[in-house]
Motif scaffolding. Sequence first.
Motif, mmCIF file in Angstrom:
data_model
loop_
_atom_site.group_PDB
_atom_site.id
_atom_site.type_symbol
_atom_site.label_atom_id
_atom_site.label_comp_id
_atom_site.label_asym_id
_atom_site.label_seq_id
_atom_site.Cartn_x
_atom_site.Cartn_y
_atom_site.Cartn_z
ATOM 1 N N HIS A 104 0.828 -1.209 0.000
ATOM 2 C CA HIS A 104 0.000 0.000 0.000
ATOM 3 C C HIS A 104 0.866 1.265 0.000
ATOM 4 N N LEU A 105 0.391 2.248 -0.754
ATOM 5 C CA LEU A 105 1.035 3.558 -0.780
ATOM 6 C C LEU A 105 -0.052 4.615 -0.636
ATOM 7 N N GLY A 106 -0.005 5.362 0.459
ATOM 8 C CA GLY A 106 -1.028 6.378 0.722
ATOM 9 C C GLY A 106 -0.544 7.768 0.357
ATOM 10 N N LEU A 107 -1.234 8.392 -0.584
ATOM 11 C CA LEU A 107 -0.886 9.743 -1.022
ATOM 12 C C LEU A 107 -2.086 10.652 -0.892
ATOM 13 N N VAL A 108 -1.839 11.907 -0.554
ATOM 14 C CA VAL A 108 -2.910 12.902 -0.469
ATOM 15 C C VAL A 108 -2.481 14.129 -1.263
ATOM 16 N N ARG A 109 -3.457 14.738 -1.934
ATOM 17 C CA ARG A 109 -3.153 15.898 -2.765
ATOM 18 C C ARG A 109 -3.587 17.180 -2.081
ATOM 19 N N ALA A 116 1.235 16.348 -4.459
ATOM 20 C CA ALA A 116 0.981 15.137 -3.688
ATOM 21 C C ALA A 116 1.991 15.001 -2.551
ATOM 22 N N SER A 117 1.542 14.440 -1.441
ATOM 23 C CA SER A 117 2.430 14.114 -0.334
ATOM 24 C C SER A 117 2.074 12.726 0.181
ATOM 25 N N GLU A 137 -4.694 2.871 -9.855
ATOM 26 C CA GLU A 137 -4.932 4.299 -9.637
ATOM 27 C C GLU A 137 -6.059 4.737 -10.564
ATOM 28 N N PRO A 138 -7.298 4.894 -10.044
ATOM 29 C CA PRO A 138 -8.445 5.169 -10.921
ATOM 30 C C PRO A 138 -8.325 6.425 -11.772
ATOM 31 N N MET A 139 -7.695 7.478 -11.227
ATOM 32 C CA MET A 139 -7.664 8.742 -11.945
ATOM 33 C C MET A 139 -6.224 9.181 -12.183
ATOM 34 N N LEU A 140 -5.829 9.309 -13.447
ATOM 35 C CA LEU A 140 -4.538 9.885 -13.807
ATOM 36 C C LEU A 140 -4.818 11.291 -14.305
ATOM 37 N N ALA A 141 -4.756 12.249 -13.405
ATOM 38 C CA ALA A 141 -5.194 13.612 -13.699
ATOM 39 C C ALA A 141 -4.003 14.538 -13.958
ATOM 40 N N THR A 142 -3.534 15.225 -12.904
ATOM 41 C CA THR A 142 -2.401 16.135 -13.067
ATOM 42 C C THR A 142 -1.080 15.394 -13.116
ATOM 43 N N GLY A 143 -1.062 14.181 -12.602
ATOM 44 C CA GLY A 143 0.140 13.366 -12.646
ATOM 45 C C GLY A 143 0.984 13.397 -11.389
ATOM 46 N N GLY A 144 0.615 14.200 -10.408
ATOM 47 C CA GLY A 144 1.426 14.318 -9.195
ATOM 48 C C GLY A 144 1.556 13.012 -8.431
ATOM 49 N N SER A 145 0.438 12.340 -8.191
ATOM 50 C CA SER A 145 0.454 11.113 -7.394
ATOM 51 C C SER A 145 1.162 9.976 -8.117
ATOM 52 N N ILE A 146 0.875 9.805 -9.397
ATOM 53 C CA ILE A 146 1.467 8.683 -10.116
ATOM 54 C C ILE A 146 2.965 8.900 -10.334
#
Length: 216
Positions: A104-109, A116-117, A137-146
């Motif tokens: 598991h990898l927990g990220l919050v925007r 993302a952090s 990862e359901p949403m690849l939006a701005t790209g920060g998390s991925i």
Amino acid sequence: MTLQLRVYVPPHPLIQHWLGVARDADTPSVLFKSAMTELGRWLTYEAVREWLPTEELTVQTPLATCPATMINPTVPIAIVPILRAGLALLESAQTVLPLASIYHLGLVRNEETLEASCYLNKLPAQFPPGTRVLITEPMLATGGSIMMTMSELTKRGVDPALTRIISIVAAPPALQKLSAAYPGLVIYTATIDEGVNNQGFIVPGLGDAGDRTFGT
């Protein structure tokens, strides 16, 4: 040969059906969760085609011996759900890949900076060489998390060429960043939308996948 990011949108009617259910703002949380489960199942099925390690064996049928192609259980496979929305795809991915280890990898925007952090990191210090990694990862939006996820994985020995990402909706900003940094990567997504708004949400998208899955 120059590596290039590959993004597949499988033309499967079940994927398109459940995408429509997930997009609908009137879909209740319990049905939205079912849609995510089904999308995770079919996208994982498509993503592991020609990716799973196999070995050639001989088996004994009730009548004779014959060759058989089997999944090689000695090659490590890992699933990395990006919390919390990635959990919506985890159960179905595990159904397809029952031998996979889960990290598991927990990220919050940050809703203002869109940066993302990380608040939870259960990745190992080092992955065994040759590990296949599936990221949910359901949403690849701005790209920060991925991008943060890929950075954490690669510095632990993961080969982007052996990595697959399954997403429900992808947008150009994330795809462009991934293409520049990890050209050997492969992505399976139900659709590619036109872009993101000022709040970092994909348009038309399907809203916040985590909130809609868990009803909070």
